[in-house]
Design a protein around this motif. Structure first.
Motif, short mmCIF file in Angstrom:
data_model
loop_
_atom_site.label_atom_id
_atom_site.label_comp_id
_atom_site.label_asym_id
_atom_site.label_seq_id
_atom_site.Cartn_x
_atom_site.Cartn_y
_atom_site.Cartn_z
N THR A 104 0.84 -1.30 0.03
CA THR A 104 -0.01 0.06 -0.07
C THR A 104 0.91 1.27 -0.03
O THR A 104 2.00 1.19 0.25
N ALA A 150 -3.02 7.26 1.23
CA ALA A 150 -4.14 7.66 0.57
C ALA A 150 -4.55 9.15 0.80
O ALA A 150 -4.50 9.48 1.93
N HIS A 185 -7.51 10.19 -0.09
CA HIS A 185 -8.96 10.55 0.06
C HIS A 185 -9.90 11.58 -0.69
O HIS A 185 -10.52 12.35 -0.39
N GLY A 224 -4.14 7.27 6.46
CA GLY A 224 -4.46 6.03 5.68
C GLY A 224 -3.68 5.84 4.50
O GLY A 224 -2.75 6.55 4.06
N LYS A 235 -3.65 2.98 0.87
CA LYS A 235 -4.61 2.29 -0.21
C LYS A 235 -3.60 1.46 -1.07
O LYS A 235 -2.40 1.72 -0.96
N THR A 236 -4.11 0.61 -1.80
CA THR A 236 -3.10 -0.26 -2.72
C THR A 236 -3.15 0.52 -4.15
O THR A 236 -3.78 1.46 -4.38
N ARG A 267 -12.59 -0.47 0.86
CA ARG A 267 -12.33 0.85 0.59
C ARG A 267 -10.73 1.38 0.44
O ARG A 267 -10.43 2.26 -0.18
N GLN A 268 -9.90 0.44 0.96
CA GLN A 268 -8.55 0.63 0.67
C GLN A 268 -8.00 0.09 -0.42
O GLN A 268 -6.94 0.29 -0.84
N ARG A 296 -8.02 -3.40 -0.83
CA ARG A 296 -7.32 -4.81 -0.65
C ARG A 296 -8.46 -5.54 -0.95
O ARG A 296 -9.65 -5.83 -0.77
#
Length: 374
Positions: free
Chosen positions: A107, A110, A112, A238, A240-241, A254-255, A257
């Protein structure tokens, strides 16, 4: 004819998947693809802000690692994955077909939907980011440091900024902005309360129910309209991938994953390990952590070998050794083997496990870096 396995991502999950495949001594072509030429030891990045940890101590050359294990390393960026066709498409080489794929691409930070803030803030995804934060934190051009996000990373970053300020005999303000009503949302309440009390002891302010709204020149405007002038901002709200994962026609959170079955398989021939793996077998997602990445990489590789042989796959049954929320004044907290731990013990566990998980000959160098006073 050799069967081909492609591993996307050279972090812990990818490296240990590659090693497991090569230890089988099968006639396999194993390819590791990563857009970075080296693996970065992420758990120690916040420590680099205030401790004299050399970049070389927490970086591992992926080409050399793959050569040592008779695997191929491709320094390239993955643009897409053809799941039904079991193939990877890279920016440089195009389409690479395989008999099996391990998605272990981890990851990154993020934003957002607030990519407009990127130029005004710093993130902490790699060694270069840690070096930049440390350099800018030493400058005299800021009055207040804002750490956006009060999770693991945000707490650790804030404490190292304070430690660096103490070493420099400076008392500038350090503030954590957390959108949730509590610090360390999702953590057990006793740990959150302990961390909040320790931050207060370190003169680190926590502002809950607030986040960063805008940055104009060197001034930050918060969601409650308050303004801070001459700021240094670290964004840790946060992760994210990579985007190509969320574009796949597969279930994900939502991330980004990916949902996997109990064997870590997202689709026939496509396995997922490390932080890229989300909900397992319809249950909850595992906490992101080095131990789960290592064990997941090994299990994904072992199941690939079993699938190539036509044998039944084995479920992923990881042991949870616990976790630590490190704080720079050595008053950390966490859970170790199911037991809550506070103070020096979890701090020592953080550094001992970091040295243990470091690759090969770098361990003594890293230990010396950690023990050396700035």
């Amino acid at each position: 004819m050799k069967r081909r396995v492609i591993i996307v991502g050279g972090g812990f999950a990818g490296i240990f998947a590659m090693r497991r495949l090569r230890l089988s001594r099968r006639r396999l072509e194993v390819i590791v693809i990563d857009q970075r030429p080296s693996a970065h030891f992420l758990p120690l990045l916040p420590d680099m802000i205030s401790r004299p940890i050399a970049p070389a101590s927490v970086m591992h050359d992926l080409r050399a690692e793959c050569r040592r294990w008779d695997a191929m390393f491709l320094h390239d960026e993955v643009a897409a994955v053809d799941v039904p066709g079991v193939a990877v498409i890279t920016r440089g080489l195009g389409r690479l077909s395989a008999d099996a794929i391990v998605l272990s691409c981890g990851t990154s930070t993020a934003f957002h939907g607030r990519d407009d803030l990127r130029p005004a803030v710093m993130k902490l995804d790699d060694v270069g980011d840690a070096v930049e934060i440390a350099a800018r934190a030493r400058s005299a051009h800021w009055k207040t440091a804002l750490v956006v996000g009060g999770g693991y990373t945000g707490v650790e970053v804030a404490t190292h900024l304070r430690r660096l300020e103490n070493l420099r005999r400076s008392r500038r303000r350090i503030i954590i902005l957390e959108l949730a009503p509590v610090l360390l949302p999702g953590m057990p309440r006793p740990l959150s309360e302990y961390a909040a009390a320790n931050l207060m002891r370190m003169r680190i302010e926590v502002m809950n129910n607030r986040t960063l709204r805008d940055v104009i020149d060197q001034d930050a405007i918060l969601s409650d309209e308050s303004v801070f002038k001459n700021v240094l901002i670290v964004w840790s709200a946060g992760v994210k991938t990579p985007a190509f994962l969320s574009r796949l026609n597969l279930g994900h959170d939502r991330q980004g994953r990916l949902d996997v079955d109990k064997h870590l398989q997202a689709a026939p021939g496509v396995f997922v390990a490390g932080d890229a793996a989300g909900r397992i077998g319809g249950g909850a997602a595992l906490r992101m952590g080095v131990q789960f990445s290592i064990s997941g990489g090994r299990r994904a590789a072992a199941n690939i070998l079993r699938s190539l042989d036509g044998r039944a796959l084995k479920p992923f049954e990881p042991m949870d050794p616990g976790y630590v929320i490190p704080m720079a004044n050595m008053r950390s907290c966490g859970e170790i083997l199911g037991v809550s731990a506070y103070g020096l013990a979890p701090s020592m566990m953080h550094y001992l496990m970091s040295v243990y998980r470091t690759f090969g000959a770098k361990r003594l160098k890293l230990l010396g870096d950690i023990l050396r006073r700035r």
